[in-house]
Design a protein around this motif. Structure first.
Motif, mmCIF file in Angstrom:
data_model
loop_
_atom_site.group_PDB
_atom_site.id
_atom_site.type_symbol
_atom_site.label_atom_id
_atom_site.label_comp_id
_atom_site.label_asym_id
_atom_site.label_seq_id
_atom_site.Cartn_x
_atom_site.Cartn_y
_atom_site.Cartn_z
ATOM 1 N N TYR A 116 0.834 -1.204 0.000
ATOM 2 C CA TYR A 116 0.000 0.000 0.000
ATOM 3 C C TYR A 116 0.870 1.256 0.000
ATOM 4 N N GLY A 117 1.919 1.236 0.821
ATOM 5 C CA GLY A 117 2.813 2.388 0.835
ATOM 6 C C GLY A 117 3.530 2.585 -0.480
ATOM 7 N N PHE A 118 3.840 1.461 -1.143
ATOM 8 C CA PHE A 118 4.554 1.549 -2.422
ATOM 9 C C PHE A 118 3.683 2.180 -3.506
ATOM 10 N N SER A 119 2.353 2.088 -3.359
ATOM 11 C CA SER A 119 1.457 2.668 -4.361
ATOM 12 C C SER A 119 1.506 4.188 -4.365
ATOM 13 N N MET A 120 2.078 4.765 -3.298
ATOM 14 C CA MET A 120 2.181 6.224 -3.217
ATOM 15 C C MET A 120 3.598 6.701 -3.464
ATOM 16 N N ILE A 121 4.325 5.967 -4.304
ATOM 17 C CA ILE A 121 5.736 6.272 -4.533
ATOM 18 C C ILE A 121 5.935 7.657 -5.135
ATOM 19 N N SER A 122 4.950 8.131 -5.916
ATOM 20 C CA SER A 122 5.099 9.431 -6.566
ATOM 21 C C SER A 122 5.121 10.582 -5.565
ATOM 22 N N GLU A 123 4.636 10.340 -4.329
ATOM 23 C CA GLU A 123 4.617 11.378 -3.306
ATOM 24 C C GLU A 123 5.885 11.378 -2.461
ATOM 25 N N PHE A 124 6.762 10.388 -2.662
ATOM 26 C CA PHE A 124 7.978 10.283 -1.862
ATOM 27 C C PHE A 124 9.141 10.956 -2.581
ATOM 28 N N GLY A 125 10.168 11.214 -1.807
ATOM 29 C CA GLY A 125 11.429 11.633 -2.403
ATOM 30 C C GLY A 125 12.241 10.409 -2.787
ATOM 31 N N LEU A 126 13.455 10.645 -3.234
ATOM 32 C CA LEU A 126 14.300 9.547 -3.687
ATOM 33 C C LEU A 126 14.676 8.614 -2.536
ATOM 34 N N GLY A 127 15.019 9.170 -1.375
ATOM 35 C CA GLY A 127 15.435 8.352 -0.242
ATOM 36 C C GLY A 127 14.364 7.378 0.224
ATOM 37 N N PRO A 128 13.154 7.858 0.548
ATOM 38 C CA PRO A 128 12.091 6.925 0.941
ATOM 39 C C PRO A 128 11.739 5.913 -0.145
ATOM 40 N N THR A 129 11.838 6.320 -1.397
ATOM 41 C CA THR A 129 11.552 5.387 -2.492
ATOM 42 C C THR A 129 12.547 4.236 -2.489
ATOM 43 N N ILE A 130 13.823 4.536 -2.288
ATOM 44 C CA ILE A 130 14.850 3.491 -2.233
ATOM 45 C C ILE A 130 14.581 2.536 -1.073
ATOM 46 N N GLY A 131 14.254 3.098 0.097
ATOM 47 C CA GLY A 131 13.958 2.254 1.244
ATOM 48 C C GLY A 131 12.739 1.375 1.019
ATOM 49 N N MET A 132 11.709 1.937 0.393
ATOM 50 C CA MET A 132 10.499 1.171 0.126
ATOM 51 C C MET A 132 10.766 0.043 -0.859
ATOM 52 N N LEU A 133 11.601 0.296 -1.870
ATOM 53 C CA LEU A 133 11.962 -0.744 -2.835
ATOM 54 C C LEU A 133 12.671 -1.906 -2.153
ATOM 55 N N LEU A 134 13.593 -1.601 -1.245
ATOM 56 C CA LEU A 134 14.350 -2.648 -0.567
ATOM 57 C C LEU A 134 13.453 -3.487 0.349
ATOM 58 N N VAL A 135 12.626 -2.810 1.155
ATOM 59 C CA VAL A 135 11.759 -3.522 2.102
ATOM 60 C C VAL A 135 10.713 -4.343 1.352
ATOM 61 N N CYS A 136 10.101 -3.731 0.353
ATOM 62 C CA CYS A 136 9.062 -4.428 -0.397
ATOM 63 C C CYS A 136 9.647 -5.640 -1.132
ATOM 64 N N GLY A 137 10.845 -5.495 -1.682
ATOM 65 C CA GLY A 137 11.496 -6.614 -2.365
ATOM 66 C C GLY A 137 11.762 -7.776 -1.431
ATOM 67 N N GLY A 138 12.190 -7.463 -0.202
ATOM 68 C CA GLY A 138 12.468 -8.527 0.760
ATOM 69 C C GLY A 138 11.222 -9.272 1.196
ATOM 70 N N LEU A 139 10.145 -8.535 1.474
ATOM 71 C CA LEU A 139 8.925 -9.166 1.969
ATOM 72 C C LEU A 139 8.152 -9.892 0.872
ATOM 73 N N VAL A 140 8.231 -9.407 -0.361
ATOM 74 C CA VAL A 140 7.524 -10.054 -1.470
ATOM 75 C C VAL A 140 8.266 -11.304 -1.931
ATOM 76 N N ASN A 141 9.586 -11.199 -2.097
ATOM 77 C CA ASN A 141 10.368 -12.315 -2.641
ATOM 78 C C ASN A 141 10.794 -13.338 -1.602
ATOM 79 N N GLY A 142 10.738 -12.991 -0.304
ATOM 80 C CA GLY A 142 11.129 -13.940 0.736
ATOM 81 C C GLY A 142 10.307 -15.217 0.720
ATOM 82 N N PRO A 143 8.961 -15.127 0.834
ATOM 83 C CA PRO A 143 8.136 -16.352 0.783
ATOM 84 C C PRO A 143 8.249 -17.074 -0.555
ATOM 85 N N TYR A 144 8.280 -16.321 -1.643
ATOM 86 C CA TYR A 144 8.419 -16.920 -2.975
ATOM 87 C C TYR A 144 9.706 -17.731 -3.070
#
Length: 522
Positions: A402-430
């Motif tokens: 849900y937070g990643f869907s609002m990426i256009s409202e973030f700056g570069l720093g939060p976007t990078i952090g969101m990419l890393l966290v989302c990648g870990g939680l999505v790909n971990g179970p897979y």
């Protein structure tokens, strides 16, 4: 006498079996890295197949107005801005259809691939698959070189490539499962499964390098890489661990009482100068004069009297946990592959970056996936609860999406952090389900030691997951026309359904009082 360097002492401290394990681990890692490397370019090139023509049109119109030639300038812009047939308003549906054609063929082929792979030599089967995959990947790029604008051509190449790429996953998982037992399997396969993210990262960087200048090379170069790795596979892949019975060995193996093979208690070779020696013999013997007596390491392949037959499709489905994990992977892979195929385009549209920068930034999602896969393996090994580990990560992934869907409202720093966290939680179970869980189920105690079920079980689980992988990008292409928010609502729904499918196994793990390594799959 000069002391032996510490590096050499380290090298000779490992026995032959350990070196074979290391070789199999590294080689299968690189082989499947090349598979994912060749799949990634399509997601990078999408933004080049259909560019944002509005800004280009404005610049061209302004230039045309100053030169008093408006009609010719606008015609040039309409023709050259995007690559036909993806220059129409329904370009998202066409791009989604290309993803769907590849992934649907992959899902259908996967069910057959595991069954075929158990009945053919894995090394040859994998080699042919990699060579043909390289061919079809290059063919897609040649569409740019030879100015091909037929949608049917690109759909055909995607379908053919999807079918031949199914040779990869069951083969490499079977090899790694044959060599490594259940001890610390989650950690080992978590590290090993990072090849998925490494391949995605390399594919993004390679495709991004040429995407703006010559997108055909974004496919041709990865196609050549996977073809070369296919040749390496043919030359070096060892399919399974054999018992190596050796005499002599210079103390490299523990001394054992052995009566020999067929009554021969010692094997020696009388080496004399002038005798004709085979190539293998010459590698073992010194090149000096005189007669020496050299112990020979005799390799004996030990086979059972009657090899177990390959398991049937229905027999694999009856293994406890196969159906639940397969359906869970369907929704988990739907989320993962939607990111794989649409993340660079989403970043381009939402963050207003060009194709190369968006491709580079999307690699952070895969970096997070590497960490997530390793953590999932380590935690599940420590707790002995594969399903619970997956469930917790799926639960945490929903608010992150849900937070990643609002990426256009973030700056570069939060976007990078969101990419890393989302990648870990999505790909971990897979990652955990497709590796450690598949290997656990493929060696389930109900199989009574029949290791030939591993490829079929792996194919069933990944094949079912590939159905989700085919549906996800297709739905993303259809839903994105009404706004990207709808895509993320679909992803969160899929994440919730994946969690729901694991509840029975999670309950079984949490209520089990036995300190068992993997309670739901043994």
């Amino acid at each position: 006498m000069a002391p032996v360097p510490p590096g050499i002492r380290l090298l000779v401290s490992f026995n032959r079996d350990q070196w074979y394990k290391a070789l199999t681990f590294a080689l299968t890692f690189l082989l499947y890295t090349s598979f994912h490397l060749s799949r990634k370019p399509i997601s990078i090139v999408k933004s080049e197949l259909h560019k944002n023509c509005s800004s280009v049109s404005e610049l061209a119109t302004a230039a045309a107005s100053s030169s008093q030639q408006p009609s010719r300038a606008s015609l040039h812009t309409d023709m050259d801005c995007s690559w036909k047939p993806f220059d129409k308003s329904n370009y998202k549906q066409l791009l989604g259809a290309m993803d769907y054609s590849f992934l649907c063929a992959y899902a259908v082929g996967m069910y057959l691939s595991g069954i075929i792979g158990e009945r053919l030599p894995i090394r040859l089967y994998l080699t042919v698959g990699m060579l043909t995959s390289g061919l079809f990947t290059c063919l897609f790029g040649l569409g740019y070189i030879y100015n091909i604008h037929s949608l049917g051509f690109y759909i055909f190449v995607q379908v053919a490539n999807g079918l031949v790429q199914t040779t990869g996953w069951p083969s490499v998982v079977t090899c790694i499962g044959n060599w490594f037992g259940k001890g610390r399997r989650g950690l080992i396969m978590g590290l090993w499964n990072s090849h998925t993210s490494v391949g995605n990262i390399l594919g993004s960087l390679i495709a991004g390098y040429w995407v703006s200048s010559n997108w055909g090379l974004s496919f041709i170069v990865p196609g050549l890489i996977i073809a070369v790795m296919g040749i390496v596979c043919f030359l070096f892949l060892i399919e399974r661990e054999y018992s190596l019975l050796m005499t002599g060995g210079g103390g490299r193996m523990p001394a054992k009482n052995w009566n020999g093979v067929n009554g021969h208690t010692e094997l020696y070779l009388q080496y004399k100068e002038g005798k004709t020696q085979s190539y293998d013999t010459e590698l073992l013997l010194p090149r000096d004069n005189g007669t020496v007596c050299v112990p020979v390491q005799q390799v004996v392949v030990v086979k059972s009297e009657s090899e177990p037959s390959a398991i049937s499709f229905m027999g694999a489905l009856r293994i406890p946990g196969v159906i639940e994990f397969s359906l869970c992977l369907l929704f988990a892979k739907l989320v993962s592959y939607t990111f794989l195929f649409w993340l660079p385009l989403y970043i381009t549209k939402a963050a207003h970056l060009d194709a190369k920068k968006a491709g580079d930034l999307s690699t952070l999602f895969d970096v997070g996936g590497i960490v997530g896969g390793i953590l999932a393996g380590v935690i599940s090994d420590k707790l002995g609860k594969r399903a619970t580990t997956c469930a917790v990560m799926l639960l945490l992934a929903a608010p992150t999406l849900y937070g990643f869907s609002m990426i256009s409202e973030f700056g570069l720093g939060p976007t990078i952090g969101m990419l890393l966290v989302c990648g870990g939680l999505v790909n971990g179970p897979y990652a955990l389900i497709t590796t450690a869980v598949s290997a656990d189920l493929g060696t389930h105690k109900s199989l009574k030691g029949n290791a030939r079920a591993l490829s079929t079980v792996t194919a069933i689980i990944d094949g079912t997951g590939s159905v989700g992988a085919a549906v996800g990008p297709l739905l993303a292409g259809l839903l994105s026309a009404g706004g990207w928010d709808q895509v993320f609502y679909m992803l969160m729904t899929a994440d919730f359904l994946a969690l729901l499918l694991l509840l029975r196994l999670v309950t079984k793990e949490l209520t089990s009082r036995k300190p068992r390594p993997i309670s739901t799959v043994e």
